[in-house]
Design a protein around this motif. Structure first.
Motif, PDB file in Angstrom:
ATOM      1  N   GLU A 349       0.935  -1.313   0.057  1.00  0.00           N
ATOM      2  CA  GLU A 349      -0.040   0.017  -0.089  1.00  0.00           C
ATOM      3  C   GLU A 349       0.831   1.442   0.113  1.00  0.00           C
ATOM      4  O   GLU A 349       1.680   1.561   1.005  1.00  0.00           O
ATOM      5  N   TRP A 350       0.546   2.199  -1.096  1.00  0.00           N
ATOM      6  CA  TRP A 350       1.440   3.373  -0.946  1.00  0.00           C
ATOM      7  C   TRP A 350       0.443   4.463  -1.624  1.00  0.00           C
ATOM      8  O   TRP A 350      -0.201   4.223  -2.412  1.00  0.00           O
ATOM      9  N   HIS A 351       0.758   5.609  -1.396  1.00  0.00           N
ATOM     10  CA  HIS A 351       0.134   6.763  -1.963  1.00  0.00           C
ATOM     11  C   HIS A 351       1.076   7.572  -2.536  1.00  0.00           C
ATOM     12  O   HIS A 351       2.276   7.802  -2.454  1.00  0.00           O
ATOM     13  N   LEU A 352       0.404   8.573  -3.439  1.00  0.00           N
ATOM     14  CA  LEU A 352       1.224   9.656  -4.284  1.00  0.00           C
ATOM     15  C   LEU A 352       2.040  10.361  -3.092  1.00  0.00           C
ATOM     16  O   LEU A 352       3.090  10.780  -3.653  1.00  0.00           O
ATOM     17  N   HIS A 353       1.389  11.015  -2.020  1.00  0.00           N
ATOM     18  CA  HIS A 353       2.339  11.628  -1.207  1.00  0.00           C
ATOM     19  C   HIS A 353       3.642  11.046  -0.757  1.00  0.00           C
ATOM     20  O   HIS A 353       4.421  11.620  -0.167  1.00  0.00           O
ATOM     21  N   ASP A 354       3.659   9.698  -0.849  1.00  0.00           N
ATOM     22  CA  ASP A 354       4.597   8.736  -0.307  1.00  0.00           C
ATOM     23  C   ASP A 354       5.972   9.382  -1.263  1.00  0.00           C
ATOM     24  O   ASP A 354       7.182   9.035  -0.828  1.00  0.00           O
ATOM     25  N   LEU A 355       5.821   9.668  -2.306  1.00  0.00           N
ATOM     26  CA  LEU A 355       6.799  10.088  -3.389  1.00  0.00           C
ATOM     27  C   LEU A 355       7.583  11.283  -2.885  1.00  0.00           C
ATOM     28  O   LEU A 355       8.808  11.560  -3.019  1.00  0.00           O
ATOM     29  N   ARG A 356       6.758  12.450  -2.246  1.00  0.00           N
ATOM     30  CA  ARG A 356       7.397  13.527  -1.570  1.00  0.00           C
ATOM     31  C   ARG A 356       8.223  12.957  -0.427  1.00  0.00           C
ATOM     32  O   ARG A 356       9.587  13.458  -0.352  1.00  0.00           O
ATOM     33  N   ARG A 357       7.734  12.112   0.385  1.00  0.00           N
ATOM     34  CA  ARG A 357       8.648  11.754   1.589  1.00  0.00           C
ATOM     35  C   ARG A 357       9.819  11.042   0.935  1.00  0.00           C
ATOM     36  O   ARG A 357      10.981  10.909   1.674  1.00  0.00           O
ATOM     37  N   THR A 358       9.583  10.104  -0.061  1.00  0.00           N
ATOM     38  CA  THR A 358      10.950   9.215  -0.760  1.00  0.00           C
ATOM     39  C   THR A 358      11.726  10.272  -1.166  1.00  0.00           C
ATOM     40  O   THR A 358      12.963  10.114  -1.087  1.00  0.00           O
ATOM     41  N   CYS A 359      11.402  11.332  -1.874  1.00  0.00           N
ATOM     42  CA  CYS A 359      12.492  12.246  -2.463  1.00  0.00           C
ATOM     43  C   CYS A 359      13.160  13.148  -1.325  1.00  0.00           C
ATOM     44  O   CYS A 359      14.355  13.164  -1.298  1.00  0.00           O
ATOM     45  N   ALA A 360      12.594  13.166   0.022  1.00  0.00           N
ATOM     46  CA  ALA A 360      13.080  13.952   1.261  1.00  0.00           C
ATOM     47  C   ALA A 360      14.139  12.936   1.732  1.00  0.00           C
ATOM     48  O   ALA A 360      15.243  13.338   2.071  1.00  0.00           O
ATOM     49  N   THR A 361      13.882  11.772   1.831  1.00  0.00           N
ATOM     50  CA  THR A 361      14.615  10.447   2.176  1.00  0.00           C
ATOM     51  C   THR A 361      15.915  10.260   1.518  1.00  0.00           C
ATOM     52  O   THR A 361      17.275  10.262   1.917  1.00  0.00           O
ATOM     53  N   GLU A 362      15.853  10.506   0.118  1.00  0.00           N
ATOM     54  CA  GLU A 362      16.852  10.338  -0.907  1.00  0.00           C
ATOM     55  C   GLU A 362      17.805  11.516  -0.689  1.00  0.00           C
ATOM     56  O   GLU A 362      19.122  11.225  -0.856  1.00  0.00           O
ATOM     57  N   LEU A 363      17.192  12.574  -0.400  1.00  0.00           N
ATOM     58  CA  LEU A 363      17.953  13.855  -0.344  1.00  0.00           C
ATOM     59  C   LEU A 363      18.792  13.820   0.891  1.00  0.00           C
ATOM     60  O   LEU A 363      20.189  14.134   0.780  1.00  0.00           O
ATOM     61  N   ALA A 364      18.504  13.144   1.808  1.00  0.00           N
ATOM     62  CA  ALA A 364      19.384  12.945   3.003  1.00  0.00           C
ATOM     63  C   ALA A 364      20.280  11.936   2.763  1.00  0.00           C
ATOM     64  O   ALA A 364      21.395  12.202   3.247  1.00  0.00           O
ATOM     65  N   LYS A 365      19.930  10.840   1.963  1.00  0.00           N
ATOM     66  CA  LYS A 365      21.235   9.805   1.715  1.00  0.00           C
ATOM     67  C   LYS A 365      22.270  10.595   0.941  1.00  0.00           C
ATOM     68  O   LYS A 365      23.549  10.047   1.251  1.00  0.00           O
ATOM     69  N   LEU A 366      21.876  11.497   0.163  1.00  0.00           N
ATOM     70  CA  LEU A 366      22.867  12.208  -0.694  1.00  0.00           C
ATOM     71  C   LEU A 366      23.770  13.391   0.166  1.00  0.00           C
ATOM     72  O   LEU A 366      24.611  13.894  -0.392  1.00  0.00           O
TER      73      LEU A 366
END
Length: 426
Positions: A349-366
């Motif tokens: 189960e996933w929502h479109l808003h999860d894309l925003r959270r995913t982007c933020a998480t990936e930025l932190a990893k970078l």
């Protein structure tokens, strides 16, 4: 309780203001106008009624609801509506006309305008939200649109039995909420909270009934972040969805912006060289203007988008649209198609808003600093807060651009076999 209303307007208004809700429905006769009564309900609701004879038979005509200030509608005195706001003077004038009409053999009940229906009340509520608002300024256009959608899909279909708004109580609210899914339940409750706090409705009913209804439980905080494999799956599925939903999803993932901020994107908000998106304060959730740098990968996606034209051949200002006159809004069907293209096994189960959270998480990893990520998301409530938030007006423009370009490069590595999107011909 006194048996009559004092004759002077100011005294009458003061008398009514001091009335206590009775245990049973009561009618208080007016001492000045024969046949006029103030109807007092146990709920505290106040309305005006005229008792007269029509065709030789006793009849009661409800002519409006009590309001100290009354209505400024020019039609007052010429039309009869159970929901129109009447002060003492207006009620007496209409009562006299009703009794005179009855004496001439005319049935004043045939002249009523049915404004007690919920649809009319909700129409006026949305219109007020768009024009004057409830706190001195209109609500955002997207918020008013959401009010309208929720009313049409979740509220009115479940209250089609309601013929008079004054009959609704908190139990009706709770029964309606029980019929809805958790997400729709919370949305409907939010709209109803604003609706029943609205002064015309509160006056008509006599109280804010939403205060007695049990509020839906708050949703548990979501922490869903897509893995790299899931990012790749969603990206490929978005390619198969095509315009407008597919590229919209890709831009959501690349920019980390909110769903409606991208779905309602206008060509006029994109710089001529396709290097930045500029959102006015009225288009953002926190009412702050926001600049979103466009990375090369996002630029390529935008360059490949078609320019939709209206019936007259004029170009639409909306980047994502199926009508040319309104922005894309088919999220439910779009998400179903996207999930179908994601294949088997389906993504958890996933929502479109999860894309925003995913982007933020990936930025932190970078290694992107939190304050830069918050600037990208236009969500300045974390590390930069308090006094720092007041005095720190630096917009991190170059840092935001660098971060989003890094993320776009990482995205290309994650979706390495999706090189087709890099070619404008895609």
């Amino acid at each position: 309780m006194p048996n009559s209303i004092p004759g002077q307007f100011k005294k009458a208004a003061a008398f009514i203001d001091n009335l206590e809700p009775p245990t049973t429905r009561q009618e208080i006769p007016d001492s000045t106008q024969s046949g006029l009564y103030l109807v007092v309900q146990p709920s505290g609701a106040l309305s005006w009624a005229v008792r007269t004879k029509i065709d030789g038979k006793a009849a009661k005509v409800t002519i409006g609801r009590y309001d100290k200030e009354g209505s400024k509608d020019d039609r007052i005195g010429t039309l009869i509506s159970p929901t129109q706001a009447l002060n003492v003077t207006q009620a007496r004038a209409i009562a006299e006309r009703v009794r005179n009409d009855a004496k001439r053999g005319n049935d004043p009940r045939q002249q009523k305008i049915d404004k007690t229906g919920l649809a009319t009340w909700f129409d006026d509520f949305v219109k007020t939200a768009r024009t004057t608002g409830f706190k001195g300024r209109p609500v955002k256009s997207s918020t008013a649109d959401e009010y309208e959608r929720i009313i049409a899909t979740s509220i009115l279909p479940n209250w089609n039995h309601v013929t008079d708004i004054r009959t609704i109580d908190y139990r009706d609210v709770e029964k309606l909420l029980q019929k809805l899914t958790p997400g729709a339940r919370r949305n409907a409750f939010a709209v109803l909270s604003a609706f029943f706090r609205w002064k015309p409705v509160a006056r008509a009913i006599g109280r804010n009934i939403i205060e007695l209804a049990e509020a839906p439980a708050k949703p548990s905080s979501r922490d869903r972040v897509l893995t790299h494999d899931e990012i790749k799956t969603v990206w490929k599925a978005a390619e198969k969805c095509a315009y407008p939903f597919g590229p919209m999803v890709q831009l959501l993932l690349l920019t980390g912006q909110r769903r409606d901020e991208i779905a309602e994107l206008k060509w006029s908000e994109i710089s001529a060289d396709l290097t930045a998106i500029t959102l006015e304060a009225s288009r953002t959730k926190n009412s702050r203007p926001h600049i979103v740098p466009i990375a090369p990968l996002a630029k390529t996606i935008i360059e490949a988008l078609p320019r939709i034209v209206d019936a007259d051949g004029g170009p639409s200002d909306y980047v994502f649209t199926t009508t040319a006159t309104t922005p894309f809004s088919g999220f439910s069907n779009g998400k179903k198609t996207l999930d179908k293209h994601c294949g088997e096994p389906a993504l958890p189960e996933w929502h479109l808003h999860d894309l925003r959270r995913t982007c933020a998480t990936e930025l932190a990893k970078l290694g992107v600093k939190q304050e830069v990520t918050e600037a990208i998301l236009n969500h300045k409530t974390g590390k930069v807060s308090g006094v720092a938030a007041i005095y720190n007006r630096y917009e991190y423009e170059s840092e935001k651009r660098n971060a989003l370009e890094q993320w776009a490069i990482r995205m290309q590595a994650i979706t390495v076999d999706n090189v087709a999107v890099l070619r404008k011909s895609a």
